[in-house]
Design a protein around this motif. Structure first.
Motif, short mmCIF file in Angstrom:
data_model
loop_
_atom_site.label_atom_id
_atom_site.label_comp_id
_atom_site.label_asym_id
_atom_site.label_seq_id
_atom_site.Cartn_x
_atom_site.Cartn_y
_atom_site.Cartn_z
N GLU A 1 0.85 -1.19 0.00
CA GLU A 1 0.00 0.00 0.00
C GLU A 1 0.89 1.24 0.00
OE1 GLU A 1 -3.76 1.34 -0.41
OE2 GLU A 1 -3.25 -0.74 -0.13
N GLY A 2 0.39 2.31 -0.49
CA GLY A 2 1.15 3.55 -0.49
C GLY A 2 1.80 3.78 -1.83
N GLY A 3 3.05 4.21 -1.80
CA GLY A 3 3.79 4.44 -3.03
C GLY A 3 3.11 5.43 -3.95
N ILE A 4 2.93 5.01 -5.18
CA ILE A 4 2.37 5.89 -6.21
C ILE A 4 0.96 6.34 -5.87
CG2 ILE A 4 1.47 4.06 -7.69
CD1 ILE A 4 2.56 5.86 -10.04
N TRP A 5 0.19 5.50 -5.19
CA TRP A 5 -1.19 5.85 -4.88
C TRP A 5 -1.26 6.94 -3.82
CZ3 TRP A 5 -3.51 4.42 -8.90
CH2 TRP A 5 -3.08 3.28 -9.58
N THR A 6 -0.36 6.90 -2.87
CA THR A 6 -0.28 7.97 -1.87
C THR A 6 0.16 9.26 -2.55
OG1 THR A 6 0.20 6.42 -0.09
CG2 THR A 6 0.86 8.71 0.26
N GLN A 7 1.13 9.15 -3.46
CA GLN A 7 1.60 10.33 -4.19
C GLN A 7 0.47 10.94 -5.02
OE1 GLN A 7 5.06 9.40 -6.53
NE2 GLN A 7 6.12 8.46 -4.81
N LEU A 8 -0.34 10.08 -5.64
CA LEU A 8 -1.46 10.56 -6.44
C LEU A 8 -2.45 11.33 -5.56
CD1 LEU A 8 -3.08 10.71 -9.07
CD2 LEU A 8 -4.12 8.52 -8.44
N ALA A 9 -2.79 10.77 -4.42
CA ALA A 9 -3.72 11.44 -3.51
C ALA A 9 -3.15 12.77 -3.04
CB ALA A 9 -4.03 10.54 -2.31
N LEU A 10 -1.88 12.81 -2.71
CA LEU A 10 -1.27 14.05 -2.23
C LEU A 10 -1.19 15.11 -3.32
CD1 LEU A 10 1.51 12.64 0.13
CD2 LEU A 10 -0.68 13.68 0.75
N ALA A 11 -0.94 14.70 -4.57
CA ALA A 11 -0.93 15.65 -5.68
C ALA A 11 -2.31 16.26 -5.87
CB ALA A 11 -0.46 14.97 -6.97
N LEU A 12 -3.33 15.45 -5.74
CA LEU A 12 -4.71 15.94 -5.83
C LEU A 12 -5.00 16.92 -4.69
CD1 LEU A 12 -7.13 13.03 -6.73
CD2 LEU A 12 -7.27 15.37 -7.54
N VAL A 13 -4.59 16.55 -3.48
CA VAL A 13 -4.82 17.40 -2.31
C VAL A 13 -4.14 18.75 -2.48
CG1 VAL A 13 -4.33 17.67 0.15
CG2 VAL A 13 -5.25 15.51 -0.72
#
Length: 102
Positions: free
Chosen positions: A1-13
């Motif tokens: 879990e995490g990685g690119i998906w966390t980065q995607l969420a943070l970029a959106l935020v």
């Protein structure tokens, strides 16, 4: 879990952080919406966040947190998590979106 998906969420935020209560947002070519409503829960001030893209998917990200920014972040994370699980967003699409905000 995490990685690119966390980065995607943070970029959106990062992009949504400039909005106050609600707004529209283009995400991967789709019109999406964002809303934060203040509420009181157990005699404490909370914020309910919601992130959704009705013309694209029925997925809705939701979160209730003690800060407006926390509600935004966690509703977006919830949306991204559900979208990833359903195969709606590919890793390549996520990386392309993230690269716009690095």
């Amino acid at each position: 879990e995490g990685g690119i998906w966390t980065q995607l969420a943070l970029a959106l935020v990062k992009n949504l952080a400039t909005l106050w209560q609600s707004g529209d947002f283009q995400f991967l070519g789709h019109e999406c919406h964002y809303r934060v409503n203040p509420t009181v829960k157990r005699l404490k001030w909370k914020y309910k966040g919601k992130f959704w893209c009705p013309s694209w998917t029925s997925i809705t990200g939701r979160a209730t947190k003690s800060s407006r920014s926390g509600a935004v972040e966690h509703s977006v994370r919830d949306f991204v998590s559900q979208a990833k699980s359903s195969g709606l967003i590919t890793e390549k699409e996520a990386q392309t979106f993230i690269s716009q905000y690095e």
